[in-house]
Design an enzyme around this catalytic site. Sequence first.
Site, mmCIF file in Angstrom:
data_model
loop_
_atom_site.group_PDB
_atom_site.id
_atom_site.type_symbol
_atom_site.label_atom_id
_atom_site.label_comp_id
_atom_site.label_asym_id
_atom_site.label_seq_id
_atom_site.Cartn_x
_atom_site.Cartn_y
_atom_site.Cartn_z
ATOM 1 N N ASP A 487 0.808 -1.221 0.000
ATOM 2 C CA ASP A 487 0.000 0.000 0.000
ATOM 3 C C ASP A 487 0.838 1.267 0.000
ATOM 4 O O ASP A 487 0.328 2.345 -0.294
ATOM 5 C CB ASP A 487 -0.866 0.044 1.269
ATOM 6 C CG ASP A 487 -2.084 -0.842 1.158
ATOM 7 O OD1 ASP A 487 -2.685 -0.865 0.082
ATOM 8 O OD2 ASP A 487 -2.426 -1.502 2.151
HETATM 9 C C1 BGC Z 1 0.385 1.028 6.323
HETATM 10 C C2 BGC Z 1 -0.003 -0.175 5.518
HETATM 11 C C3 BGC Z 1 -1.483 -0.296 5.453
HETATM 12 C C4 BGC Z 1 -2.097 1.001 4.981
HETATM 13 C C5 BGC Z 1 -3.592 0.886 5.006
HETATM 14 C C6 BGC Z 1 -0.300 2.255 5.813
HETATM 15 O O1 BGC Z 1 -0.014 3.339 6.638
HETATM 16 O O2 BGC Z 1 1.774 1.177 6.321
HETATM 17 O O3 BGC Z 1 0.574 -1.332 6.070
HETATM 18 O O4 BGC Z 1 -1.860 -1.318 4.586
HETATM 19 O O5 BGC Z 1 -1.696 2.073 5.786
HETATM 20 O O6 BGC Z 1 -4.215 1.985 4.505
HETATM 21 C C1 NOJ Z 2 -1.690 -3.929 5.383
HETATM 22 C C2 NOJ Z 2 -2.886 -4.071 4.503
HETATM 23 O O1 NOJ Z 2 -3.970 -4.550 5.261
HETATM 24 C C3 NOJ Z 2 -2.587 -5.014 3.355
HETATM 25 O O2 NOJ Z 2 -3.691 -5.046 2.501
HETATM 26 C C4 NOJ Z 2 -1.358 -4.593 2.639
HETATM 27 O O3 NOJ Z 2 -1.128 -5.488 1.609
HETATM 28 C C5 NOJ Z 2 -0.173 -4.509 3.567
HETATM 29 N N1 NOJ Z 2 -0.504 -3.635 4.649
HETATM 30 C C6 NOJ Z 2 1.108 -4.042 2.895
HETATM 31 O O4 NOJ Z 2 1.095 -2.691 2.603
#
Ligand code: BGC
Ligand code: NOJ
Length: 809
Positions: A487
Amino acid sequence: MRFGHFDDERREYVIDRPDTPLPWINYLGTESYFGIISNTAGGYSFYRDARLRRLTRYRYNNAPFDFGGRYLYLRDAGSGEYWSPTWQPTQTELDEYECRHGLSYTQIASGYKGIKAKVSYFVPLGETLEVWRLQLTNERESAAELSVFSSVEFALWDAQDDATNYQRNFNTGQVEVEDGVIYHKTEYRERRDHFAYFACSEPLAGFDTQREAFLGPYRAWDRPIAVERGTSSDSVAHGWQPHGSHHVRITLEPGESREIGFVLGYWENPKDAKFDPPGSQTINKQTVRPVIERWLQQETVDAGFAALRANWDRLLGTLQVHTPDGDTNRMVNIWNAYQNMVTFNMSRSTSGFETGIGRGMGFRDSNQDLLGFVHMIPERARERILDIAATQLSTGGAYHQYQPLTKRGNNDIGSGFNDDPLWLILGVAAYLKESGDLSILDAPVPYDNEAGSEQPLYDHLQRSLQYTLDRLGPHGLPLIGRADWNDCLNLNCFSDTPGEPFQTTENATGGVAESVFIAGQFVLAAKELAGIAQCVGKPHQEYLDAAEKMAGTIAEHGWDGAWFRRAYDFYGNVIGSASNDEGQIFVEPQGMCIMGGVGVEDGLAVKALASVRERLATPHGVVLQQPAYSSYRLELGEISSYPPGYKENAGIFCHTNPWIMIAEAIVGNGDAAFDYYRRILPSAREAISEVHRCEPYVYAQMIAGKDAPTHGEAKNSWLTGTAAYNFTAISQWILGIRPELTGLRVDPVIPSDWPGFTAVRQFRGATYRISVTRGAVRALSVDGQDFDPAGVLPLAPEGSVVEVNLTVS
Ligand code: BGC
Ligand code: NOJ
């Protein structure tokens, strides 16, 4: 250092001191009424939606960290001393303390000056309430005159509003107390449909429902005035902060034990409830009263608890393994499966790190979570798939999240995460392989929940694949959109004018950044769809051709010489290459491309895995990328906002580690696969709990990477795709018990020093008793008959037992 131990026999983790490094939590509820509970009884409860139907209040990010809970106070009338049998909130130094987190229940036992207390908390199946059972024993030589005070703080339903809108909320609180039951009615005026209640099995000496009356002005939870004084004030809340506290007085003779029951619950009026006078605000006590009476009876509670345990026996009975590694056994047989079910219920909403207020159900997350629970409750997986697919857009794209109550796509977050649609194919494939229920492919499912747009689910899968093909970039690789699985890799942050601030990703879905990860995922998904198509007699060659073409593109533009590249950014610059100064190698494309079969035949996979070992592996797990980004880079987005070693910036993002385990199994390296498995295995890390800090019975999303000063420290435990994917890696790839469309495959890739293992797997109505041993040559027998050792086991009649003996060399 340990803070407790596993009791495998009872399927419990036993915490033996209250001051764990972080609150170590558990979950109550399995269907619609849920709660989290910590080892000192902190936590909160809600009905279905942790934000909109919140029963009790919790204070996030507080000091102490865990505050708000299901608290009890005991007071000794002789000395005037009082304490909390669950340690919080008084933090009295207890003579004995033990917290047992079990499967959907928690028991906290303690002893103080000869008074033993054990509090058990659980949510009975089929009910929208939680039971607290307090067992008290007087181990003194003389009689004890005790007072028991219960305490819950009611949240005013919408947890977000509850925490922010005081100008309104301090005026809306309403309660009613009748026959010793406290009814919390705030919001009832507006909706006339739901209320909470809190009841006690004993005659009351008093009660409080106004928080300030219970605590006293300028006092906190460690010394409520009512408890200190030994009397409640029978306060009835009008506005301010509705609270629930019962006061019970008992005398215990030496050696005597007593049980006191409490029931906290949620109730909705029947839809056709009649009010007298019409429109009045009378809550429907007639329908809930019998329920309360029933759950205040000890026999009902005993039976309810037994039923809960039996349900878990049934669920966990789907797969039980016995391997030479005790940590593996307890994680596969108990805790990993349990975490999968919790993740299924909670998605990413409610944990010690998720507030229950923020996030809906992730399209990507929910499809992956399915991998971990589909074998236990395939019928719920079917429902989940149909819900998810109904939020898909007609372009094949997907809302990134949807709301659990409305099941509608979330417009605030929108779409454009270009990996999302492909996860639907992978989720459906997992469901089909487990259940064999091909009928789901014909189920009519709308696009974006629009009535009239229904198409068979199979059409959704086709559009998912087409979505990628319609969005290829300059190198022929899939466009990344706002992000892919990672993400935080936001490569379409761009500025039209050099020197101007970069625009946000929302405006940037038109960018041309490309993802090698999505390319690998496409190859995997296209092959899965081909398999499904073949199974139902539909054309499948075009999918195989598309997969092959994409694999070729990866080889041409996605291979860096010793590993798979990660992406191309908005400007066409490569990411995840030896030519970069930082972020040279990322773990995700190594795992995903190999899972898609890319590079397996031609040796690239083995090379990539050697690079992972050399550059990314640490004793605490495999980090996400190296070298970590040492400064913020506008053109990469959120990833570089994290300091080195945390989260996506070179943290050990545990979700990605099983992809490497699976990849190692695919290339036949059982030692490496299992080695990686144990590095992040919670139970195997129990002995370093002072470093790991999160619960040793469940996976955490992240362990700080080698660039972080806190290397080895876990965060974001419980709600993570890590649970489902590690379960898949160990059960389907290392132990090799793998459902396929045509039947069950047993193809273990185990460590070389294992003599073998046994397992029992329920699959499509039959029980497979599997025994794997070592021998000179690979051989397979099914019910005593020789069988093709590379073959898929034949489907067996419902209720039958199949004896499977596999010899591996
Ligand atoms: C995090 C990710 C997460 C995302 C969700 C980010 O701040 O680092 O792990 O999936 O937020 O929106
Ligand atoms: C957490 C999110 O829930 C997941 O969808 C995503 O793939 C990972 N973070 C990595 O960014």
